[in-house]
Motif scaffolding. Structure first.
Motif, PDB file in Angstrom:
ATOM      1  N   ALA A  38       0.841  -1.204   0.000  1.00  0.00           N
ATOM      2  CA  ALA A  38       0.000   0.000   0.000  1.00  0.00           C
ATOM      3  C   ALA A  38       0.870   1.245   0.000  1.00  0.00           C
ATOM      4  CB  ALA A  38      -0.920  -0.012   1.222  1.00  0.00           C
ATOM      5  N   GLY A  39       1.992   1.190   0.738  1.00  0.00           N
ATOM      6  CA  GLY A  39       2.914   2.318   0.753  1.00  0.00           C
ATOM      7  C   GLY A  39       3.539   2.568  -0.602  1.00  0.00           C
ATOM      8  N   PHE A  40       3.959   1.477  -1.263  1.00  0.00           N
ATOM      9  CA  PHE A  40       4.523   1.626  -2.611  1.00  0.00           C
ATOM     10  C   PHE A  40       3.483   2.187  -3.580  1.00  0.00           C
ATOM     11  CE2 PHE A  40       7.746  -1.566  -1.206  1.00  0.00           C
ATOM     12  CZ  PHE A  40       8.884  -0.831  -1.529  1.00  0.00           C
ATOM     13  N   CYS A  41       2.254   1.709  -3.471  1.00  0.00           N
ATOM     14  CA  CYS A  41       1.171   2.211  -4.324  1.00  0.00           C
ATOM     15  C   CYS A  41       1.039   3.726  -4.217  1.00  0.00           C
ATOM     16  CB  CYS A  41      -0.156   1.559  -3.927  1.00  0.00           C
ATOM     17  SG  CYS A  41      -0.517  -0.014  -4.717  1.00  0.00           S
ATOM     18  N   MET A  42       0.931   4.200  -2.982  1.00  0.00           N
ATOM     19  CA  MET A  42       0.690   5.622  -2.757  1.00  0.00           C
ATOM     20  C   MET A  42       1.919   6.464  -3.082  1.00  0.00           C
ATOM     21  SD  MET A  42      -1.584   5.395   0.724  1.00  0.00           S
ATOM     22  CE  MET A  42      -2.417   6.932   0.423  1.00  0.00           C
ATOM     23  N   LEU A  43       3.088   5.962  -2.700  1.00  0.00           N
ATOM     24  CA  LEU A  43       4.321   6.704  -2.964  1.00  0.00           C
ATOM     25  C   LEU A  43       4.537   6.892  -4.459  1.00  0.00           C
ATOM     26  CD1 LEU A  43       7.063   7.873  -1.950  1.00  0.00           C
ATOM     27  CD2 LEU A  43       7.978   5.569  -2.203  1.00  0.00           C
ATOM     28  N   GLU A  44       4.457   5.801  -5.221  1.00  0.00           N
ATOM     29  CA  GLU A  44       4.729   5.880  -6.654  1.00  0.00           C
ATOM     30  C   GLU A  44       3.637   6.635  -7.403  1.00  0.00           C
ATOM     31  OE1 GLU A  44       5.612   2.013  -8.217  1.00  0.00           O
ATOM     32  OE2 GLU A  44       7.032   1.558  -6.616  1.00  0.00           O
ATOM     33  N   ALA A  45       2.383   6.416  -7.030  1.00  0.00           N
ATOM     34  CA  ALA A  45       1.293   7.140  -7.696  1.00  0.00           C
ATOM     35  C   ALA A  45       1.408   8.637  -7.435  1.00  0.00           C
ATOM     36  CB  ALA A  45      -0.059   6.620  -7.207  1.00  0.00           C
ATOM     37  N   GLY A  46       1.722   9.021  -6.203  1.00  0.00           N
ATOM     38  CA  GLY A  46       1.843  10.435  -5.871  1.00  0.00           C
ATOM     39  C   GLY A  46       2.991  11.115  -6.570  1.00  0.00           C
ATOM     40  N   MET A  47       4.091  10.369  -6.803  1.00  0.00           N
ATOM     41  CA  MET A  47       5.267  10.964  -7.430  1.00  0.00           C
ATOM     42  C   MET A  47       5.194  10.953  -8.955  1.00  0.00           C
ATOM     43  SD  MET A  47       8.614  10.032  -5.188  1.00  0.00           S
ATOM     44  CE  MET A  47       8.965  10.912  -3.662  1.00  0.00           C
TER      45      MET A  47
ATOM     46  N   SER B 212       8.624  -1.404 -10.325  1.00  0.00           N
ATOM     47  CA  SER B 212       7.489  -0.660 -10.865  1.00  0.00           C
ATOM     48  C   SER B 212       7.751   0.834 -10.974  1.00  0.00           C
ATOM     49  CB  SER B 212       6.253  -0.907  -9.994  1.00  0.00           C
ATOM     50  OG  SER B 212       5.193  -0.054 -10.345  1.00  0.00           O
ATOM     51  N   GLY B 213       8.349   1.430  -9.954  1.00  0.00           N
ATOM     52  CA  GLY B 213       8.531   2.876  -9.942  1.00  0.00           C
ATOM     53  C   GLY B 213       9.472   3.379 -11.017  1.00  0.00           C
ATOM     54  N   ALA B 214      10.547   2.622 -11.284  1.00  0.00           N
ATOM     55  CA  ALA B 214      11.553   3.084 -12.240  1.00  0.00           C
ATOM     56  C   ALA B 214      11.068   3.020 -13.677  1.00  0.00           C
ATOM     57  CB  ALA B 214      12.833   2.271 -12.083  1.00  0.00           C
ATOM     58  N   VAL B 215      10.102   2.141 -13.963  1.00  0.00           N
ATOM     59  CA  VAL B 215       9.624   1.985 -15.347  1.00  0.00           C
ATOM     60  C   VAL B 215       8.271   2.658 -15.546  1.00  0.00           C
ATOM     61  CG1 VAL B 215      10.906  -0.158 -15.629  1.00  0.00           C
ATOM     62  CG2 VAL B 215       8.531  -0.253 -14.826  1.00  0.00           C
ATOM     63  N   ALA B 216       7.871   3.482 -14.599  1.00  0.00           N
ATOM     64  CA  ALA B 216       6.542   4.085 -14.630  1.00  0.00           C
ATOM     65  C   ALA B 216       6.382   5.053 -15.796  1.00  0.00           C
ATOM     66  CB  ALA B 216       6.271   4.813 -13.315  1.00  0.00           C
ATOM     67  N   GLU B 217       5.146   5.218 -16.233  1.00  0.00           N
ATOM     68  CA  GLU B 217       4.683   6.227 -17.188  1.00  0.00           C
ATOM     69  C   GLU B 217       5.016   5.938 -18.647  1.00  0.00           C
ATOM     70  OE1 GLU B 217       3.950  10.151 -14.633  1.00  0.00           O
ATOM     71  OE2 GLU B 217       5.892  10.157 -15.657  1.00  0.00           O
ATOM     72  N   ARG B 218       5.648   4.783 -18.949  1.00  0.00           N
ATOM     73  CA  ARG B 218       5.882   4.501 -20.376  1.00  0.00           C
ATOM     74  C   ARG B 218       5.947   3.018 -20.703  1.00  0.00           C
ATOM     75  NH1 ARG B 218      10.298   5.374 -16.709  1.00  0.00           N
ATOM     76  NH2 ARG B 218      12.318   5.081 -17.727  1.00  0.00           N
ATOM     77  N   ILE B 219       5.787   2.119 -19.748  1.00  0.00           N
ATOM     78  CA  ILE B 219       5.887   0.692 -20.027  1.00  0.00           C
ATOM     79  C   ILE B 219       4.511   0.094 -20.328  1.00  0.00           C
ATOM     80  CG2 ILE B 219       5.617  -0.064 -17.631  1.00  0.00           C
ATOM     81  CD1 ILE B 219       7.698  -2.238 -18.241  1.00  0.00           C
ATOM     82  N   LYS B 220       4.502  -0.897 -21.219  1.00  0.00           N
ATOM     83  CA  LYS B 220       3.266  -1.628 -21.481  1.00  0.00           C
ATOM     84  C   LYS B 220       2.910  -2.472 -20.263  1.00  0.00           C
ATOM     85  CE  LYS B 220       3.613  -2.112 -26.529  1.00  0.00           C
ATOM     86  NZ  LYS B 220       3.727  -3.103 -27.635  1.00  0.00           N
ATOM     87  N   PHE B 221       1.640  -2.479 -19.936  1.00  0.00           N
ATOM     88  CA  PHE B 221       1.177  -3.184 -18.746  1.00  0.00           C
ATOM     89  C   PHE B 221       1.474  -4.681 -18.835  1.00  0.00           C
ATOM     90  CE2 PHE B 221      -2.268  -4.920 -15.984  1.00  0.00           C
ATOM     91  CZ  PHE B 221      -1.910  -4.280 -14.806  1.00  0.00           C
TER      92      PHE B 221
END
Length: 522
Positions: free
Chosen positions: A96-105, A199-208
């Motif tokens: 849950a922490g990773f979810c919120m941290l990465e989504a917020g950033m 997940s965080g490092a590949v965010a915003e451009r990787i295919k799901f």
């Protein structure tokens, strides 16, 4: 006078009658009327009955003692199991922490995608680790990998039996006296964390879909191999390498997988200009990012103290303090350094500084003093600030700083064991939680141990990083050649929430759209 006399006479008669009754009841005249043989037999029978009862009590005494000992043993197993399960739940709650941290950033238009990846990754980790990962990592085998099976948790096992009493294929876990299901549950939580880091490092451009496939391969194959080297009785553990709760096994490994993913994907559109300068792409909600950091900080008290996998009050309390101390000093150090460099205190650096300190102390949290934990955390906080700038100069785009937090400080924390470990049988720590007679590293460089412990730590960092880079590179490379790992330019500009999931995290709110002209500046 007449009534009083009559009453006294009645009372006297009742007392006389009672006295005669009890005299007859307890009289021995009937015994004297018996024959001599009966008179001899009755005392003998009484003596036999009394001696028989004494013998029975003496015979039952060991049985009762054994029962008490077994009850105490069962109680210990029960307490240890409850502690391990609760600690595992805290680690799982870190998702849950990773979810919120990465989504917020990340930016608003990618929030659903980030949340979906962090949520589904633990489900995938559960499946992969149950089917194959746990068996490869912890079953008996050679120095490289487990070879005794253990897939689907099958195979011989008599847990919670320990040490020489243990009979089964998971000998590397025979040091903890909890059922096999509890061992699997706790280790599963760690495996899921390693995959979430990527997940965080590949965010915003990787295919799901590519991220899903990579996560299965990462947890099912890559993580168990290097994990076996350290925690499964492999060659690094035999060399004397120590990583108490996963600075290398979990964080460094996850950080390397994240680094390779960021390299294969390339930076986000508009992130870097032709002259190498970076364009700021701030997160859309620092409030939930901050809450995510606090959840992770709380979860770390399951991550590190829970790795005792037994109720050891002194050691659990000590680990909790070293963990908290390193996180606190890491956060303050990162704040001060970022403030000096940027002229303002950067909240994202406060968050990553706290996480850097927590990651760094994870390897040695049970083997170092509180002052050493403060130093480890401080260095971690400083490192993360400069690491973020370093990777930006290399045009390695990491939206949340996962590589700087987990790879860099996973390596630093592991090396720190070779510097600050108090060692075995150190008289300075007699009668404290830091007095170890076995299952602990040798004294570190700063405690008079020279390079004896530092060398295995350096070898372990290089070996795990190298193997993870090779395996992750293969996974990412094959996926890139077959399915393609990056969304189209149009999909990235629109946002992955719509292009990948067909929904928005904030329906009705204004969207942040990156101008197409930015693409020409990359």
């Amino acid at each position: 006078m007449t009534l009083r006399a009559s009453s006294s006479s009645t009372t006297s008669d009742l007392q006389s009658a009672s006295k005669r009754y009890f005299e007859k009841l307890f009289a021995v005249r009937w015994f004297k009327k018996l024959s001599l043989s009966w008179q001899a037999s009755i005392p003998a029978a009484i003596a036999i009955v009394l001696l028989w009862n004494v013998a029975a009590i003496a015979q039952n005494a060991p049985t009762d003692a054994a029962k008490v000992a077994q009850d105490v043993k069962d109680l210990r197993v029960g307490l240890d199991t409850i502690w391990v399960m609760i600690a595992g739940m805290l680690v799982i709650f870190m998702n849950a922490g990773f979810c919120m941290l990465e989504a917020g950033m990340c930016r608003q238009k990618n929030a659903v995608n980030v949340l979906a990846k962090n949520l589904i990754v633990f489900a995938l980790s559960t499946i992969a680790f149950w089917i194959i990962g746990f068996g490869l990592m912890f079953s008996d085998g050679n120095g490289f990998i487990g070879t005794s099976g253990g897939f689907f948790l099958a195979g011989a096992d008599n847990s919670p039996a320990m040490a020489t009493d243990y009979k089964g294929i998971f000998g590397s876990l025979s040091w903890t006296g909890v059922p096999l299901a509890a061992k699997f549950f706790f280790q599963l939580a760690f495996a899921g964390t390693a995959a979430t880091i990527v997940s965080g490092a590949v965010a915003e451009r990787i295919k799901f879909v590519d991220f899903l496939i990579f996560s299965l391969l990462f947890v099912g194959i890559a993580y168990p191999i290097t994990g076996h080297w350290v925690w499964g009785g492999g060659w690094l553990s035999k060399m004397g390498f120590f990583d108490f709760a996963g600075s290398t096994v979990v964080h460094l490994m996850g950080g390397v997988g994240a680094l390779m993913g960021a390299i294969f994907l390339g930076p986000r559109i508009g992130r870097y200009h032709a002259d190498g300068t970076a364009t700021a792409m701030p997160g859309h909600n620092m409030g939930i990012a901050t809450l995510g950091c606090l959840i992770l900080w709380l979860g770390w008290f399951g991550f590190n103290p829970g790795s005792t996998m037994a109720v050891n009050p002194g050691l659990i309390a000590h680990i909790a303090l070293t963990t908290n101390t390193a996180g606190a000093f890491g956060g303050v150090a990162a704040t001060v350094v970022a403030w000096m460099i940027q002229g303002k205190p950067d909240l994202s650096m406060v968050i990553n500084g706290i996480l850097a300190g927590l990651v760094a102390v994870t390897a040695g949290c049970s083997f170092v003093t509180l002052p050493a934990a403060a130093i480890i955390g401080t260095v971690g906080g400083v490192l993360v600030v400069f690491a973020v700038s370093f990777f930006d100069k290399l045009k390695i785009d990491d939206p949340v700083g996962a590589v700087s937090v987990h790879l860099v400080n996973g390596a630093w924390g592991t090396i720190a064991v070779g510097l600050f470990s108090v060692g075995l049988n150190n008289p300075e720590f007699k009668d404290t939680a830091l007095f170890f007679t076995s299952a602990a590293p040798q004294a570190g460089l700063f405690y008079g141990g020279g390079f004896a412990q530092l060398w295995p730590q350096l070898v372990g960092v290089v070996a795990v990083a190298g193997m993870t880079a090779v395996l992750s590179g293969i996974f990412w490379g094959v996926l890139k050649m077959t399915l393609g790992i990056r969304v189209t330019e149009a999909e990235e500009l629109e946002g992955l929430d719509i292009s990948e999931h067909g929904m928005e995290a904030y329906n009705g709110f204004a969207k942040d759209i990156v101008p197409n002209t930015w693409a020409s500046k990359v």
